[in-house]
Design an enzyme around this catalytic site. Structure first.
Site: not given
Ligand code: GLN
Length: 537
Positions: A15, A56, A510, A226, A384, A387, A21, A512, A190
């Site tokens: 994996s 994780y 978010h 090969k 989030c 903040m 990508i 991002e 290989k």
């Molecule tokens: N744990 C916080 C909430 O549920 C912030 C969630 C997050 O950072 N995505 O409001």
């Protein structure tokens, strides 16, 4: 019947070879020749979606506009293609089984025994063709998660076999991503693991048409021949995918190797135009030639695993490239900030992001980080949970509300400046029940956010259960610490800003998730610009 062509991407040997990508890179090359293309990911695990997975386990959970909690590869697809994905772009075994079992309960199988073949495979087949049948796409790329030979992925491989049969060989192409390991002792690359994984695929009735070979060293002509011979592919269909410094180089490497050419040939398609990769190339050029460096601290509790904050890291790369600065990210474990003075971790940084997150662990460290950057005029972006921590910090340390906290951390706290949203109060199930996806936010006309975004109403993606508790508005907000954006329907506080500071912004959403190579996110761009100014002080 649509004319959509299908590309299937499978993985062999191990994996983490970067199927996402490679799929995104191929899509980019096809898009650059004016094909309309989308990518979907089928994940073999039993969770209905990755929303309930700890980072994780599975890295970041990516959120789409329509509120799907999805695999992080969808983030790559969006960043490469600059096209939004939806719930339909990510399917898990859990979702497939859930749907089949619900149909069984409704009696839809008319007394039949419900089995993996045909019922599960039919469900997968339907979902694999869902986007293709919309008529919106010339080509649909389907990435099968996991590694060929895994028990879990068998129903997907079987479905691909059936689909190829039904759709016709000329409408499908199978790309097998594999690893060519280098044995240092023998000083040799290989091919055997690849031969075996191609054979495993064959045992399931699928012939790989293209091999994309991950390697640390150049593949020689002999080695390519090969591989072609033993794996039964054309020599030009042995594609080298050599390690590169940045994922954004992969489309160019794939172009040089002719990946899109062999794919189009197999699909009997002719390019609609010559490649237009001029924007991509100029992005890469800038990325590789930064004029200076800024140092950003990323405070979070999952920092040991880079994938946990994938979209944030990529957004910083997009923003840095826009300004031609290299963004060096220093990961800071929020728990370390609880045990030690923040100075040793945060001094010398040009900007700090306090990351999203859930639960109590490391919370006080995040609050200490916010206090340090607020008091030391270091540019700050709180995302989030970040903040929410900025609000608690201000309440405690400036407004003297020592008991300020979030009810997520302390249900009975005396000053719940962050509390559970009303709409969340009766919800008991954890999966898919947060405030998810795109919501509007109106920016306060006097706020610098209007300039940053260049508009006064924005839409951003969300994933949270808690919010600023508007009962504390009077007490908390003042001439410096202000609300810079609200949800127009609910008055939920979306953005806070500290104007007595060079750059201090906390957002409930978010940003991002919406930054792409073609459209770096304005907030990250402004934040990196502020970090650059800081570095010049
Ligand atoms: N744990 C916080 C909430 O549920 C912030 C969630 C997050 O950072 N995505 O409001």
């Amino acid at each position: 019947m649509s004319n959509t062509k299908y590309v299937f991407v499978t993985g062999g040997v191990t994996s983490s070879l970067g199927k996402g990508i490679v799929a995104a890179s191929l899509a980019k090359l096809l898009q650059s020749q004016e094909f309309s293309v989308t990518i979907q990911k089928f994940d073999p695990y039993l969770n209905v979606d990755p929303g309930t997975l700890n980072p994780y386990e599975h890295g970041e959970c990516f959120v789409t506009d329509d509120g799907a909690e999805t695999d992080l590869d969808l983030g790559h697809y969006e960043r490469f293609l600059n096209v939004a994905t939806t719930q339909a772009n990510n399917v898990t075994t859990g979702r497939v089984y859930q749907s089949v079992i619900e149909k069984e309960r409704r009696g839809e199988f008319l007394g039949k025994t419900v089995q993996v073949i045909p019922h599960i495979t039919n469900e997968i087949k339907e979902r694999m063709q869902l986007l293709g049948n919309s008529g919106d796409y010339d080509i649909v790329i389907t990435e099968i998660g996991g590694t060929v030979g895994d028990i879990e992925s068998l129903p997907y491989i079987e479905t691909v076999r059936q689909l190829i049969n039904e759709l016709g060989d000329e409408n499908c192409v199978v790309i097998h991503l594999t690893l060519i390991p280098y044995l240092a002792a023998a000083k040799e690359l290989k091919t055997k693991p690849t031969q075996h994984s191609v054979k495993t695929l064959m045992e399931s009735g699928i012939k790989a048409d293209v091999l994309v070979c991950r390697t640390e060293y150049e593949l020689t002509k002999d080695l390519r021949q090969k591989l072609a011979l033993f794996c039964n592919v054309k020599p030009e269909a042995v594609i080298q995918s050599i390690d590169v410094n940045t994922i954004y180089e992969v489309p160019i490497k794939m172009l040089d190797e002719g990946l899109d050419r062999v794919v189009l040939k197999k699909l009997q398609l002719t390019p609609k135009s010559i490649h237009d990769l001029s924007h991509w190339q100029s992005f890469l050029k800038k990325l590789k030639s930064p004029k200076t460096t800024v140092k950003i601290g990323l405070v979070g509790k999952y920092v040991e695993l880079q994938d946990s904050y994938k979209s944030i890291l990529e957004s910083l790369i997009h923003a840095g490239t826009l300004h031609q600065v290299a963004v060096e990210v220093e990961s800071i474990h929020s728990e370390h900030l609880e045990q030690n003075s923040p100075v040793q971790y945060l001094k010398g940084l040009n900007g700090v992001i306090v990351a999203p997150g859930f639960g109590e662990r490391g919370i006080e460290g995040k609050i200490r980080a916010v206090q340090y950057v607020r008091e030391n005029n270091i540019p700050f972006l709180g995302i989030c949970l970040g903040m929410q921590m900025a609000v608690i910090e201000y309440a405690r340390n400036v407004k003297g509300l020592k008991a300020a906290n979030s009810t997520e951390m302390d249900e009975n706290c005396q000053a719940p400046v962050i509390s559970l949203m009303e709409s969340q109060k009766d919800i008991e199930n954890k999966g898919g029940t947060m405030r998810l996806g795109a919501w509007n936010c109106n920016l306060e006309p006097s706020s610098k956010l209007v300039n940053i975004y260049g508009q006064s109403q924005i839409s951003e993606r969300h994933r949270h259960r808690y919010e600023f508790n508007n009962n504390y508005s009077q007490q908390l907000f003042d001439e410096q610490f202000k609300v810079a954006g609200y949800n127009p329907e609910t008055q939920l506080v979306e953005i806070v800003e500290n104007t007595d500071h060079p750059w201090f912004v906390g957002v409930q959403f978010h940003p991002e998730y919406k930054s792409t190579v073609a459209n770096p996110h304005p907030l990250f761009s402004a934040f990196v610009a502020a970090a650059f100014s800081h570095s010049q002080d």
